[in-house]
Design a protein around this motif. Structure first.
Motif, PDB file in Angstrom:
ATOM      1  N   GLY A 179     -24.186  44.850 -52.589  1.00  0.00           N
ATOM      2  CA  GLY A 179     -25.321  43.941 -52.589  1.00  0.00           C
ATOM      3  C   GLY A 179     -26.460  44.337 -53.509  1.00  0.00           C
ATOM      4  N   VAL A 180     -26.218  45.253 -54.431  1.00  0.00           N
ATOM      5  CA  VAL A 180     -27.258  45.584 -55.415  1.00  0.00           C
ATOM      6  C   VAL A 180     -27.471  44.377 -56.333  1.00  0.00           C
ATOM      7  CG1 VAL A 180     -27.846  47.097 -57.363  1.00  0.00           C
ATOM      8  CG2 VAL A 180     -26.726  48.045 -55.345  1.00  0.00           C
ATOM      9  N   ALA A 181     -28.721  44.066 -56.603  1.00  0.00           N
ATOM     10  CA  ALA A 181     -29.038  42.889 -57.424  1.00  0.00           C
ATOM     11  C   ALA A 181     -28.403  42.999 -58.806  1.00  0.00           C
ATOM     12  CB  ALA A 181     -30.551  42.752 -57.553  1.00  0.00           C
ATOM     13  N   GLU A 182     -27.965  41.876 -59.317  1.00  0.00           N
ATOM     14  CA  GLU A 182     -27.327  41.843 -60.641  1.00  0.00           C
ATOM     15  C   GLU A 182     -28.232  42.458 -61.709  1.00  0.00           C
ATOM     16  OE1 GLU A 182     -24.266  40.728 -61.817  1.00  0.00           O
ATOM     17  OE2 GLU A 182     -23.637  40.622 -59.720  1.00  0.00           O
ATOM     18  N   THR A 183     -29.526  42.266 -61.550  1.00  0.00           N
ATOM     19  CA  THR A 183     -30.467  42.776 -62.558  1.00  0.00           C
ATOM     20  C   THR A 183     -30.538  44.308 -62.572  1.00  0.00           C
ATOM     21  OG1 THR A 183     -32.214  42.485 -60.930  1.00  0.00           O
ATOM     22  CG2 THR A 183     -31.960  40.735 -62.563  1.00  0.00           C
ATOM     23  N   LEU A 184     -30.043  44.931 -61.498  1.00  0.00           N
ATOM     24  CA  LEU A 184     -30.083  46.398 -61.433  1.00  0.00           C
ATOM     25  C   LEU A 184     -28.751  47.044 -61.816  1.00  0.00           C
ATOM     26  CD1 LEU A 184     -32.081  46.985 -58.099  1.00  0.00           C
ATOM     27  CD2 LEU A 184     -32.888  47.314 -60.440  1.00  0.00           C
ATOM     28  N   LEU A 185     -27.723  46.238 -61.988  1.00  0.00           N
ATOM     29  CA  LEU A 185     -26.398  46.812 -62.206  1.00  0.00           C
ATOM     30  C   LEU A 185     -26.299  47.579 -63.531  1.00  0.00           C
ATOM     31  CD1 LEU A 185     -24.025  44.024 -60.799  1.00  0.00           C
ATOM     32  CD2 LEU A 185     -24.735  46.174 -59.724  1.00  0.00           C
ATOM     33  N   ASP A 186     -26.996  47.097 -64.554  1.00  0.00           N
ATOM     34  CA  ASP A 186     -27.000  47.839 -65.829  1.00  0.00           C
ATOM     35  C   ASP A 186     -27.612  49.216 -65.646  1.00  0.00           C
ATOM     36  OD1 ASP A 186     -25.665  46.240 -67.586  1.00  0.00           O
ATOM     37  OD2 ASP A 186     -27.454  45.122 -68.201  1.00  0.00           O
ATOM     38  N   GLU A 187     -28.656  49.258 -64.808  1.00  0.00           N
ATOM     39  CA  GLU A 187     -29.331  50.529 -64.516  1.00  0.00           C
ATOM     40  C   GLU A 187     -28.377  51.480 -63.800  1.00  0.00           C
ATOM     41  OE1 GLU A 187     -32.910  51.340 -61.622  1.00  0.00           O
ATOM     42  OE2 GLU A 187     -33.532  50.033 -63.260  1.00  0.00           O
ATOM     43  N   VAL A 188     -27.650  50.948 -62.820  1.00  0.00           N
ATOM     44  CA  VAL A 188     -26.673  51.759 -62.088  1.00  0.00           C
ATOM     45  C   VAL A 188     -25.619  52.290 -63.058  1.00  0.00           C
ATOM     46  CG1 VAL A 188     -24.839  51.694 -60.337  1.00  0.00           C
ATOM     47  CG2 VAL A 188     -27.004  50.492 -59.926  1.00  0.00           C
ATOM     48  N   ARG A 189     -25.127  51.404 -63.886  1.00  0.00           N
ATOM     49  CA  ARG A 189     -24.057  51.765 -64.828  1.00  0.00           C
ATOM     50  C   ARG A 189     -24.514  52.883 -65.773  1.00  0.00           C
ATOM     51  NH1 ARG A 189     -20.864  48.286 -69.306  1.00  0.00           N
ATOM     52  NH2 ARG A 189     -22.923  47.542 -69.892  1.00  0.00           N
ATOM     53  N   SER A 229     -22.841  75.724 -56.004  1.00  0.00           N
ATOM     54  CA  SER A 229     -22.022  75.908 -57.204  1.00  0.00           C
ATOM     55  C   SER A 229     -22.550  75.180 -58.434  1.00  0.00           C
ATOM     56  CB  SER A 229     -20.590  75.444 -56.927  1.00  0.00           C
ATOM     57  OG  SER A 229     -20.615  74.105 -56.496  1.00  0.00           O
ATOM     58  N   GLY A 230     -23.466  74.268 -58.264  1.00  0.00           N
ATOM     59  CA  GLY A 230     -23.891  73.521 -59.432  1.00  0.00           C
ATOM     60  C   GLY A 230     -25.079  72.631 -59.147  1.00  0.00           C
ATOM     61  N   LEU A 231     -25.033  71.449 -59.733  1.00  0.00           N
ATOM     62  CA  LEU A 231     -26.164  70.534 -59.622  1.00  0.00           C
ATOM     63  C   LEU A 231     -25.711  69.252 -58.930  1.00  0.00           C
ATOM     64  CD1 LEU A 231     -29.018  71.043 -60.870  1.00  0.00           C
ATOM     65  CD2 LEU A 231     -28.418  69.330 -62.571  1.00  0.00           C
ATOM     66  N   SER A 232     -26.587  68.729 -58.089  1.00  0.00           N
ATOM     67  CA  SER A 232     -26.301  67.478 -57.406  1.00  0.00           C
ATOM     68  C   SER A 232     -27.359  66.464 -57.826  1.00  0.00           C
ATOM     69  CB  SER A 232     -26.352  67.704 -55.890  1.00  0.00           C
ATOM     70  OG  SER A 232     -26.461  66.476 -55.215  1.00  0.00           O
ATOM     71  N   ILE A 233     -26.923  65.347 -58.373  1.00  0.00           N
ATOM     72  CA  ILE A 233     -27.846  64.282 -58.765  1.00  0.00           C
ATOM     73  C   ILE A 233     -27.642  63.112 -57.810  1.00  0.00           C
ATOM     74  CG2 ILE A 233     -28.553  62.698 -60.595  1.00  0.00           C
ATOM     75  CD1 ILE A 233     -27.483  64.682 -62.623  1.00  0.00           C
ATOM     76  N   ARG A 234     -28.675  62.841 -57.046  1.00  0.00           N
ATOM     77  CA  ARG A 234     -28.609  61.799 -56.021  1.00  0.00           C
ATOM     78  C   ARG A 234     -29.534  60.657 -56.440  1.00  0.00           C
ATOM     79  NH1 ARG A 234     -27.292  62.316 -50.475  1.00  0.00           N
ATOM     80  NH2 ARG A 234     -26.905  64.511 -50.950  1.00  0.00           N
ATOM     81  N   MET A 235     -28.965  59.469 -56.564  1.00  0.00           N
ATOM     82  CA  MET A 235     -29.755  58.321 -57.026  1.00  0.00           C
ATOM     83  C   MET A 235     -29.511  57.171 -56.070  1.00  0.00           C
ATOM     84  SD  MET A 235     -28.419  58.569 -60.980  1.00  0.00           S
ATOM     85  CE  MET A 235     -26.697  58.776 -60.507  1.00  0.00           C
ATOM     86  N   SER A 236     -30.531  56.350 -55.852  1.00  0.00           N
ATOM     87  CA  SER A 236     -30.270  55.189 -54.997  1.00  0.00           C
ATOM     88  C   SER A 236     -31.047  53.975 -55.456  1.00  0.00           C
ATOM     89  CB  SER A 236     -30.579  55.519 -53.536  1.00  0.00           C
ATOM     90  OG  SER A 236     -31.961  55.410 -53.278  1.00  0.00           O
ATOM     91  N   TRP A 237     -30.519  52.821 -55.076  1.00  0.00           N
ATOM     92  CA  TRP A 237     -31.105  51.534 -55.415  1.00  0.00           C
ATOM     93  C   TRP A 237     -31.101  50.654 -54.165  1.00  0.00           C
ATOM     94  CZ3 TRP A 237     -27.842  54.380 -58.393  1.00  0.00           C
ATOM     95  CH2 TRP A 237     -28.227  54.663 -59.703  1.00  0.00           C
ATOM     96  N   PRO A 238     -32.016  49.707 -54.090  1.00  0.00           N
ATOM     97  CA  PRO A 238     -31.979  48.780 -52.943  1.00  0.00           C
ATOM     98  C   PRO A 238     -30.716  47.929 -52.974  1.00  0.00           C
ATOM     99  CG  PRO A 238     -33.622  48.091 -54.566  1.00  0.00           C
ATOM    100  CD  PRO A 238     -33.132  49.437 -54.999  1.00  0.00           C
TER     101      PRO A 238
END
Lengths: 157, 116
Positions: free
Chosen positions: A34-44, A142-151
């Motif tokens: 359910g992420v908005a279409e306008t945010l999908l490029d950002e996710v990608r 052991s390394g790095l964790s990158i956690r990102m989230s979107w509405p």
């Protein structure tokens, strides 16, 4: 409080060709969550950046270890966690560490460069930081964790 | 979609058409092409990104590297791009101040000629 089960989990050999596959899967799961279409490029783009830097780090230090990606849609957020096993960077100063980073000990051989300074080779992290409103970067054992989230609309989960 | 590369000369400027995705997997091919063009003496470059569907920091690095190479010969590397999603990454990284970014190949060539 238990961590919600990831909607999709992936691990892949650290080859550049697999980064595109991961981008495509992440975008598809984000859309279904359910992420908005306008945010999908950002996710990608953000997922691609996180996976690219993880692949580069693995290829330098541990090419036989997989890069791990977890995609979770719950509680109105779509969350992506990219975890590598090869980083030498320290925690971001002002960002709270993620659960997996709690109690992690700094690597004695780690670079002294703080993440907000972004070394040239960490341009990908700079892009992520500029792109994503909710991002937390933390060390794991052991390394790095990158956690990102979107509405998200929680359409599927 | 994979990366497609083509190039041609127009008004004395080498135009590189890029189509598809520029990422950690495909960017080396663009880098090799830019290096090859400089090697054979093309120092005025226009990279047409109108058909680029995806660009990440690896691609940015290749473009910056190309710019560095042509500038070593007093050359130039301009971009053609009108896609907001591609322009966004140039803005985030501040590279809009580094590259000349134009709406069309003709506009890029005209602007370059005017600066000579």
């Amino acid at each position: 409080m238990s961590t919600p089960m990831a909607t999709v989990e992936m691990s892949f050999t650290p080859l550049p060709a697999h980064v595109r596959t991961t981008r495509l899967v992440a975008t598809a799961v984000a859309r279904r969550s359910g992420v908005a279409e306008t945010l999908l490029d950002e996710v990608r783009l953000a997922v691609g950046e996180a996976c690219s830097r993880a692949v580069e780090a693995h290829r330098e230090r541990c090419p036989d270890q997989p890069v791990r990606v977890a995609l979770t849609g719950s509680d109105g957020r779509f969350e992506v966690v990219v975890t590598d096993a090869a980083s030498t960077l320290r925690d971001t100063g002002g960002q709270p560490p993620g659960p997996s980073g709690a109690g992690a000990q700094p690597d004695p051989g780690a670079s002294e460069g703080p993440l907000p300074g972004f070394l040239p080779s960490e341009l990908g992290l700079a892009v992520i930081a500029g792109l994503v409103d909710d991002v937390r970067i933390a060390r794991t054992e052991s390394g790095l964790s990158i956690r990102m989230s979107w509405p998200s609309g929680d359409a599927a989960g | 979609m994979d990366l497609k590369l083509d190039h041609y000369t127009k008004d004395g400027i080498e135009v590189v058409d890029v189509e598809g995705e520029i990422d950690v997997y495909t960017a080396p091919r663009l880098r090799e092409l830019l290096i090859e063009l400089v090697k054979v003496g093309h120092y005025q470059l226009v990279v047409n990104m109108e058909k680029v569907e995806f660009l990440d920091s690896t691609g940015l690095g290749v473009l910056v590297g190309g710019l560095k190479r042509v500038r070593a010969h007093d050359g130039s590397l301009d971009l053609v791009c009108t896609q907001e999603r591609i322009l966004k990454i140039f803005r985030i990284t501040g590279l809009t101040k580094v590259f000349g970014i134009h709406d069309t190949v003709d506009a890029a060539i005209t602007a370059r000629k005017a600066q000579k």
